[in-house]
Enzyme design. Structure first.
Site, short mmCIF file in Angstrom:
data_model
loop_
_atom_site.label_atom_id
_atom_site.label_comp_id
_atom_site.label_asym_id
_atom_site.label_seq_id
_atom_site.Cartn_x
_atom_site.Cartn_y
_atom_site.Cartn_z
CG HIS A 98 -21.53 27.08 7.66
ND1 HIS A 98 -20.97 26.08 6.90
CD2 HIS A 98 -20.51 27.60 8.40
CE1 HIS A 98 -19.68 26.01 7.16
NE2 HIS A 98 -19.38 26.91 8.06
CG ASP A 99 -18.59 30.07 6.81
OD1 ASP A 99 -19.23 30.70 7.68
OD2 ASP A 99 -17.54 29.44 7.07
CE LYS A 102 -16.16 32.86 6.76
NZ LYS A 102 -15.17 31.81 7.08
CG HIS A 127 -19.68 35.13 7.88
ND1 HIS A 127 -18.86 35.35 8.96
CD2 HIS A 127 -20.08 33.83 7.98
CE1 HIS A 127 -18.77 34.24 9.67
NE2 HIS A 127 -19.49 33.30 9.09
CG HIS A 151 -22.94 29.64 11.18
ND1 HIS A 151 -23.37 30.59 10.28
CD2 HIS A 151 -21.59 29.68 11.11
CE1 HIS A 151 -22.35 31.16 9.70
NE2 HIS A 151 -21.23 30.63 10.19
CG HIS A 152 -20.17 32.33 13.73
ND1 HIS A 152 -19.03 31.62 14.05
CD2 HIS A 152 -20.15 32.46 12.38
CE1 HIS A 152 -18.35 31.35 12.94
NE2 HIS A 152 -19.01 31.84 11.91
CG ASP A 180 -18.05 26.74 11.73
OD1 ASP A 180 -17.17 26.58 10.86
OD2 ASP A 180 -18.48 27.87 12.06
FE LIG Z 1 -19.13 31.18 9.74
#
Ligand SMILES: [Fe+2]
Length: 244
Positions: A98-99, A102, A127, A151-152, A180
């Site tokens: 998911h990240d 970044k 990201h 996801h955010h 998360d």
């Molecule tokens: Fe994230």
């Protein structure tokens, strides 16, 4: 017209049937070969994505255990919600990755030993989009790309990048968001002390139905008591090893 001596009526039909059946069996074998090849290609692609995730972990120490835990917990919640195995696998993979976006965030922002200012936050908020772009070429992971992108997002529309609300947010993304948030709350950062498990659960529960999916929170709270971070199971990641 020549006629075979002693040929019983229907022999030609029997031979034709056998040939047809043999051709059908051969087609099934080809189909199985194609299926196996497709799985091998998928595994190779996952391996490449995992390489990127590992590169991110080397760049950002915080992300390391975080990705593993979010992947495992998301998978656990998806299974507890009774989703089909294919969806459970994809949610686990998307949780793990998911990240991944970044990787495109400057280290000065990613590793800043203090709270980010407004401008740095606007950079950091890219990201999910970068992550979705990284996995976009892989058609079979299109659902996972959406989960990474969103996801955010938050149920009340206060999230990013698209300000989606409620069911507009893919279920997988809502599940990943719960895992998360819990992991972020219970992790120490240079500028913030980690919350206790009990306080983090209280926080999650208070957000259920407001910013976080209430079903996902309920399942997460039930599972977090039993899921061990020492034994993370992110599903197909175990199948990411090259085929033997
Ligand atoms: Fe994230």
């Amino acid at each position: 017209m020549a006629t075979r001596v002693g040929a019983a009526p229907g022999d030609d039909l029997t031979v034709a049937y056998r040939r047809l059946n043999a051709a059908y069996q051969q087609t099934l074998r080809y189909a199985e070969d194609v299926r196996r090849l497709y799985q091998q290609v998928q595994r190779a692609i996952y391996q490449s994505l995992l390489g990127l995730a590992n590169a991110l972990e080397a760049k950002d120490a915080y992300t390391r255990g975080h990705s593993e835990r979010v992947g495992a917990w998301s998978r656990g919640v998806a299974a507890a919600l009774g989703l089909p195995p294919g969806d459970v696998d994809m949610i686990g993979q998307a949780g793990l990755l998911h990240d991944i976006g970044k990787i495109g965030i400057p280290e000065a922002v990613l590793r800043k030993p203090a709270a980010l200012d407004a401008e740095e936050w606007s950079v950091m908020r890219n990201h999910p989009l970068i992550g979705a772009q990284i996995v976009a070429p892989f058609d079979f992971f299109a659902g996972g790309a959406l989960m990474i992108r969103h996801h955010h997002e938050r149920l009340d529309g206060s999230g990013y990048p698209d300000g989606l609300t409620g069911d507009e947010i893919p279920l997988g993304a809502r599940i990943i968001a719960v895992a998360d948030v819990y992991d972020a709350l219970t992790s120490s950062r240079p500028y913030r002390v980690a919350l206790s498990h009990a306080t983090a659960i209280e926080r999650l529960t208070s957000e259920a139905g407001r910013t976080l999916d209430d079903d996902a929170v309920a399942e997460f709270v039930g599972l977090i008591q039993t899921l061990s971070t020492a034994k993370t199971d992110v599903g197909p990641r175990s199948a990411l090893h090259p085929p033997r």
